[in-house]
Design a protein around this motif. Structure first.
Motif, mmCIF file in Angstrom:
data_model
loop_
_atom_site.group_PDB
_atom_site.id
_atom_site.type_symbol
_atom_site.label_atom_id
_atom_site.label_comp_id
_atom_site.label_asym_id
_atom_site.label_seq_id
_atom_site.Cartn_x
_atom_site.Cartn_y
_atom_site.Cartn_z
ATOM 1 N N GLN A 24 0.807 -1.214 0.000
ATOM 2 C CA GLN A 24 0.000 0.000 0.000
ATOM 3 C C GLN A 24 0.847 1.274 0.000
ATOM 4 N N GLY A 25 2.151 1.114 -0.168
ATOM 5 C CA GLY A 25 3.026 2.277 -0.270
ATOM 6 C C GLY A 25 3.262 3.011 1.034
ATOM 7 N N LEU A 26 3.223 2.292 2.173
ATOM 8 C CA LEU A 26 3.380 2.946 3.467
ATOM 9 C C LEU A 26 4.843 3.124 3.883
ATOM 10 N N GLY A 27 5.759 2.343 3.291
ATOM 11 C CA GLY A 27 7.149 2.400 3.742
ATOM 12 C C GLY A 27 7.765 3.780 3.603
ATOM 13 N N ARG A 28 7.569 4.416 2.475
ATOM 14 C CA ARG A 28 8.148 5.738 2.244
ATOM 15 C C ARG A 28 7.557 6.794 3.178
ATOM 16 N N PRO A 29 6.224 6.962 3.263
ATOM 17 C CA PRO A 29 5.702 7.999 4.160
ATOM 18 C C PRO A 29 5.963 7.708 5.633
ATOM 19 N N MET A 30 6.079 6.413 6.031
ATOM 20 C CA MET A 30 6.427 6.115 7.422
ATOM 21 C C MET A 30 7.847 6.599 7.717
ATOM 22 N N THR A 31 8.774 6.356 6.797
ATOM 23 C CA THR A 31 10.142 6.841 6.966
ATOM 24 C C THR A 31 10.169 8.359 7.044
ATOM 25 N N LEU A 32 9.439 9.001 6.147
ATOM 26 C CA LEU A 32 9.406 10.464 6.129
ATOM 27 C C LEU A 32 8.772 11.026 7.394
ATOM 28 N N ALA A 33 7.802 10.315 7.964
ATOM 29 C CA ALA A 33 7.186 10.780 9.215
ATOM 30 C C ALA A 33 8.218 10.821 10.339
ATOM 31 N N GLY A 34 9.092 9.796 10.395
ATOM 32 C CA GLY A 34 10.156 9.812 11.390
ATOM 33 C C GLY A 34 11.151 10.924 11.146
ATOM 34 N N LEU A 35 11.548 11.109 9.898
ATOM 35 C CA LEU A 35 12.492 12.186 9.565
ATOM 36 C C LEU A 35 11.888 13.556 9.846
ATOM 37 N N GLU A 36 10.591 13.691 9.602
ATOM 38 C CA GLU A 36 9.903 14.955 9.865
ATOM 39 C C GLU A 36 9.964 15.292 11.348
ATOM 40 N N TRP A 37 9.743 14.283 12.194
ATOM 41 C CA TRP A 37 9.801 14.497 13.645
ATOM 42 C C TRP A 37 11.218 14.878 14.067
ATOM 43 N N LEU A 38 12.215 14.198 13.514
ATOM 44 C CA LEU A 38 13.602 14.490 13.865
ATOM 45 C C LEU A 38 13.996 15.895 13.419
ATOM 46 N N SER A 39 13.585 16.281 12.221
ATOM 47 C CA SER A 39 13.901 17.615 11.719
ATOM 48 C C SER A 39 13.274 18.686 12.598
ATOM 49 N N ALA A 40 12.058 18.437 13.080
ATOM 50 C CA ALA A 40 11.376 19.406 13.951
ATOM 51 C C ALA A 40 12.115 19.588 15.263
ATOM 52 N N ARG A 41 12.986 18.635 15.637
ATOM 53 C CA ARG A 41 13.804 18.748 16.841
ATOM 54 C C ARG A 41 15.109 19.483 16.558
ATOM 55 N N GLY A 42 15.280 20.010 15.375
ATOM 56 C CA GLY A 42 16.463 20.793 15.039
ATOM 57 C C GLY A 42 17.608 19.999 14.457
ATOM 58 N N LEU A 43 17.405 18.701 14.189
ATOM 59 C CA LEU A 43 18.479 17.880 13.638
ATOM 60 C C LEU A 43 18.605 18.115 12.141
ATOM 61 N N ALA A 44 19.851 18.127 11.667
ATOM 62 C CA ALA A 44 20.116 18.405 10.253
ATOM 63 C C ALA A 44 20.560 17.169 9.485
ATOM 64 N N VAL A 45 20.802 16.049 10.184
ATOM 65 C CA VAL A 45 21.267 14.827 9.531
ATOM 66 C C VAL A 45 20.437 13.651 10.034
ATOM 67 N N GLY A 46 19.837 12.919 9.094
ATOM 68 C CA GLY A 46 19.129 11.689 9.418
ATOM 69 C C GLY A 46 20.013 10.490 9.138
ATOM 70 N N MET A 47 19.765 9.393 9.857
ATOM 71 C CA MET A 47 20.616 8.213 9.733
ATOM 72 C C MET A 47 19.780 6.975 9.982
ATOM 73 N N LEU A 48 20.173 5.870 9.343
ATOM 74 C CA LEU A 48 19.565 4.574 9.634
ATOM 75 C C LEU A 48 20.528 3.471 9.236
ATOM 76 N N TYR A 49 20.235 2.263 9.729
ATOM 77 C CA TYR A 49 20.970 1.072 9.339
ATOM 78 C C TYR A 49 20.023 0.155 8.571
ATOM 79 N N VAL A 50 20.545 -0.498 7.551
ATOM 80 C CA VAL A 50 19.728 -1.388 6.733
ATOM 81 C C VAL A 50 20.607 -2.504 6.189
#
Length: 271
Positions: free
Chosen positions: A215-241
């Protein structure tokens, strides 16, 4: 379903430090500075088997000088049972690091990529809410359905979640849940690393329930996390895969993630 999991199990330094029989290595042993209370740079970490015949675990950390790995392996593996099985992780593996590992009987079997991106990313557009204590059981169920294949994240228990909630880094607001038709359809659990240079906002664990795959949820779920992190003033996102999780890596590339380094796992079978 996009199968994703990040920085769990043996890759968590605190899990090994607290384990019985673990040993830290700088120039033989880790030690803390009396003035600062911080741990001096640790070159490796050893976790002896919990029971006879078990598998020892060794982590060699980043920050090594060129050509230093062979000496670190000689030192860190010296106390292991001769002929015993063991697992080795080499953080930020470099070209040529397989050779000294093989000399000790280890063969590579798994590459974990760290990816990074600039924040802010594009808006998610997906409705999410913060995690609450009453969500534990449903989260564990969805997690274990999504990660039945994963060597560390699979088989999660409610007590495991409560233990992570007790960690100083845990923030329920950064644990984003998406519901569909009254069910938990996906989640994105984030983690902030404020002491890192630069400070990093991590997508710690992310998954979509298999019932909602396609249903295409993977991309917007990732972006939702990045959006929250950016709102905390962070300029770099990171993950392991996982390096071979091709669908997930395709999603991450489209978001703007780029490969930063590889952590490689090796295994030595008992003789």
């Amino acid at each position: 379903m996009i199968e994703l999991a990040h920085r769990v199990g043996v890759l968590e330094p605190q899990a090994l430090v607290s384990a019985p029989g673990s040993a830290l290595g700088t120039s033989g042993a880790g030690h803390r500075s009396e003035a600062s209370g911080t741990l001096d740079p640790v070159r490796y970490e050893v976790n002896q088997p919990a029971k006879a015949g078990g598998e020892a675990q060794v982590v060699v950390y980043e920050g090594r000088a060129a050509g230093e790995l062979a000496a670190i392996l000689d030192e860190s593996l010296a106390g292991l049972e001769a002929g015993g099985g063991a697992q080795l992780w080499i953080r930020e593996v470099a070209a040529g690091d397989d050779d000294p590992a093989r000399r000790h009987g280890f063969e590579p079997y798994r590459d974990l990529w760290q990816l990074r991106c600039r924040l802010p990313a594009e808006p998610s557009g997906l409705a999410t809410r913060a995690f609450m204590i009453d969500d534990i059981d449903e989260f564990v169920t969805v997690n274990n359905r999504a990660f039945h294949w994963h060597p560390e994240q699979g088989g999660l228990r409610a007590d495991d979640v409560r233990n992570r909630m007790a960690e100083p880094w845990f923030d329920p607001d950064g644990f984003r849940l998406h519901h569909c038709d009254g069910r938990l359809a996906g989640f994105c659990w984030t983690k902030v690393h404020p002491a890192h240079d630069p400070p990093l906002g991590e997508i710690y664990v992310i998954a979509v329930d298999p019932d909602f795959s396609g249903q295409g949820l993977g991309r917007p779920m990732t972006l939702a996390g990045l959006e929250w992190l950016s709102a905390r003033g962070l300029a770099v996102g990171m993950l392991y895969v996982e390096s071979d999780n091709h669908p997930a890596n395709a999603v991450y590339r489209r978001i703007g993630f780029e490969h930063h380094h590889t952590d490689r796992a090796y295994r030595r079978l008992p003789s």
